[in-house]
Design an enzyme around this catalytic site. Structure first.
Site, mmCIF file in Angstrom:
data_model
loop_
_atom_site.group_PDB
_atom_site.id
_atom_site.type_symbol
_atom_site.label_atom_id
_atom_site.label_comp_id
_atom_site.label_asym_id
_atom_site.label_seq_id
_atom_site.Cartn_x
_atom_site.Cartn_y
_atom_site.Cartn_z
ATOM 1 N N ARG A 114 0.854 -1.183 0.000
ATOM 2 C CA ARG A 114 0.000 0.000 0.000
ATOM 3 C C ARG A 114 0.891 1.234 0.000
ATOM 4 O O ARG A 114 1.888 1.302 0.727
ATOM 5 C CB ARG A 114 -0.911 0.012 1.234
ATOM 6 C CG ARG A 114 -1.955 -1.102 1.263
ATOM 7 C CD ARG A 114 -3.065 -0.835 0.252
ATOM 8 N NE ARG A 114 -4.100 -1.861 0.290
ATOM 9 C CZ ARG A 114 -4.118 -2.947 -0.462
ATOM 10 N NH1 ARG A 114 -3.120 -3.158 -1.327
ATOM 11 N NH2 ARG A 114 -5.112 -3.823 -0.390
ATOM 12 N N GLU A 123 -3.372 7.693 -6.116
ATOM 13 C CA GLU A 123 -3.352 7.046 -7.436
ATOM 14 C C GLU A 123 -4.573 7.456 -8.252
ATOM 15 O O GLU A 123 -5.699 7.279 -7.774
ATOM 16 C CB GLU A 123 -3.303 5.523 -7.264
ATOM 17 C CG GLU A 123 -2.054 5.050 -6.547
ATOM 18 C CD GLU A 123 -2.054 3.573 -6.207
ATOM 19 O OE1 GLU A 123 -1.002 3.040 -5.827
ATOM 20 O OE2 GLU A 123 -3.131 2.935 -6.340
ATOM 21 N N HIS A 159 0.816 0.474 -10.321
ATOM 22 C CA HIS A 159 -0.092 -0.404 -9.578
ATOM 23 C C HIS A 159 -0.579 -1.566 -10.451
ATOM 24 O O HIS A 159 -1.777 -1.830 -10.580
ATOM 25 C CB HIS A 159 -1.299 0.387 -9.043
ATOM 26 C CG HIS A 159 -1.944 -0.289 -7.861
ATOM 27 N ND1 HIS A 159 -2.536 0.419 -6.838
ATOM 28 C CD2 HIS A 159 -2.109 -1.603 -7.544
ATOM 29 C CE1 HIS A 159 -3.037 -0.435 -5.946
ATOM 30 N NE2 HIS A 159 -2.788 -1.659 -6.358
#
Length: 354
Positions: free
Chosen positions: A272, A301, A320
């Protein structure tokens, strides 16, 4: 009087109904029950940008999928749905109050902090997630980053394309140092599915494996040594984060923890974004306090253009995508469909708000 008999688990009257008729009626009723459901996926593009099929979920009800949904579009799009699927589209208490028909939320990910699960529970809404679908993919990304840092393959390949090898006087040349993983020490923070997969791969590379975990020594493989946070920071050549994001782990990597690392340390974060204080990590990289970082997640993000890690020296960022291999997304789709199917049939699985 008709006699009762048992036929494949069902009790029926002799000569009144056959097993085939009973089975057909049951299947038709179940099928009709399934198609009575209205299912809406709010942000389906992340899971399926076009290379997968929604067929398994489409078969379970009246299905609508949106690539993306802005916060102010949620209520309008989900107003008639009793089943909503979301990955990163937030469903908070205020939004749930405006969706009285909603009875099930399927989170298309393992983490479910995007949903107010207590508010959902109070309203009788089931919330499920998708556990352990991307373990191998995320572990693979850890070593994609680590091997990239160790061998600098992309820079060497670009150098060759630029003509450096063709113009070289020797059969090989070094533009940057490269090093072996064998014999190095990797410190794994969190030892769940992904942490244990990373440990197996590291062991196969010949690395010494340390772990900061609540598990007992007896619950760990014999090649893993449980250690304190201080020991892990001091002894690790590579530190990789696989712990949940909590109040105690937020900004786990910060100026203080970095000061305890080796100057040759490498930080990998596929967990994370907020596990890392990005300003502190960027400063450490730019000053040469540690060697490098490989990250797949950021605190925001998509990130702001001025995120300090984007311009930091020896910081390698992927957007990601550790979870997003074709195989992992295919598993996610299958589990999501099965979660819904089990819920419809009255056997809820993977519920996170019981």
């Amino acid at each position: 009087m008709k006699e009762w008999k048992i036929t494949e688990g069902y009790k029926v009257k002799e000569d009144e109904v056959s097993w085939e008729e009973l089975k057909g009626t049951t299947e038709k009723t179940t099928e009709a029950h399934r198609h009575a459901h209205r299912i809406v996926a709010l942000d389906g593009y992340g899971l399926n940008p076009g290379d997968l099929s929604w067929e398994q979920i489409e078969s379970l009800g009246e299905f609508t999928v949106y690539d993306r949904t802005a916060v102010d579009e949620i209520v309008e799009r989900a107003a008639q749905a009793d089943i909503v699927l979301t990955n990163k589209t937030p469903l908070n208490a205020a939004t749930l109050d405006k969706l009285p028909r909603l009875r099930y939320i399927g989170v298309l990910a393992t983490g479910y902090n995007i949903v107010d699960i207590e508010a959902a529970k109070e309203r009788g809404i089931v919330v499920t997630n998708i556990p352990a679908y991307s373990t191998d993919s995320v572990a693979q990304m850890v070593f994609a980053h680590l091997l990239h840092i160790a061998n600098d393959v992309a820079a060497y390949a670009q150098s060759v394309k630029a003509g450096d090898w063709a113009n070289c006087k020797d059969f090989c040349y070094l533009k940057s140092p490269i090093f072996e993983l064998a014999g190095k020490t990797i410190g794994i923070v969190g030892f769940g599915h992904i942490g244990s997969a990373v440990a197996r791969i590291a062991h196969a590379f010949g690395m010494k494996v340390l772990a900061k975990t609540s598990k007992s020594r007896e619950a760990l493989p014999d090649y893993v040594s449980p250690v304190s946070w201080e020991t892990l920071l001091a002894d690790s050549d590579v530190i990789t984060l696989h712990c949940p994001l909590t109040d105690s782990t937020r900004n786990l990597i910060n100026a203080d923890s970095i000061a305890r690392m080796k100057p040759t340390a490498i930080v990998i974060n596929t967990g994370r974004g907020p596990l890392v204080n990005e300003h502190d990590l960027a400063e450490a990289l730019n000053s040469g306090r540690i060697k490098a970082a490989g990250v797949d997640v950021l605190s925001q993000e998509p990130p702001r253009a001025d995120n300090p890690l984007i311009a930091a020296r020896h910081c390698y960022i992927t957007p990601h995508i550790a979870w997003a291999t074709f195989e992992a997304r295919e598993r996610l789709m299958q589990i999501a469909a099965d979660n819904i199917r089990q819920y419809i049939d009255g056997h809820t699985v993977n519920q996170v708000n019981r």
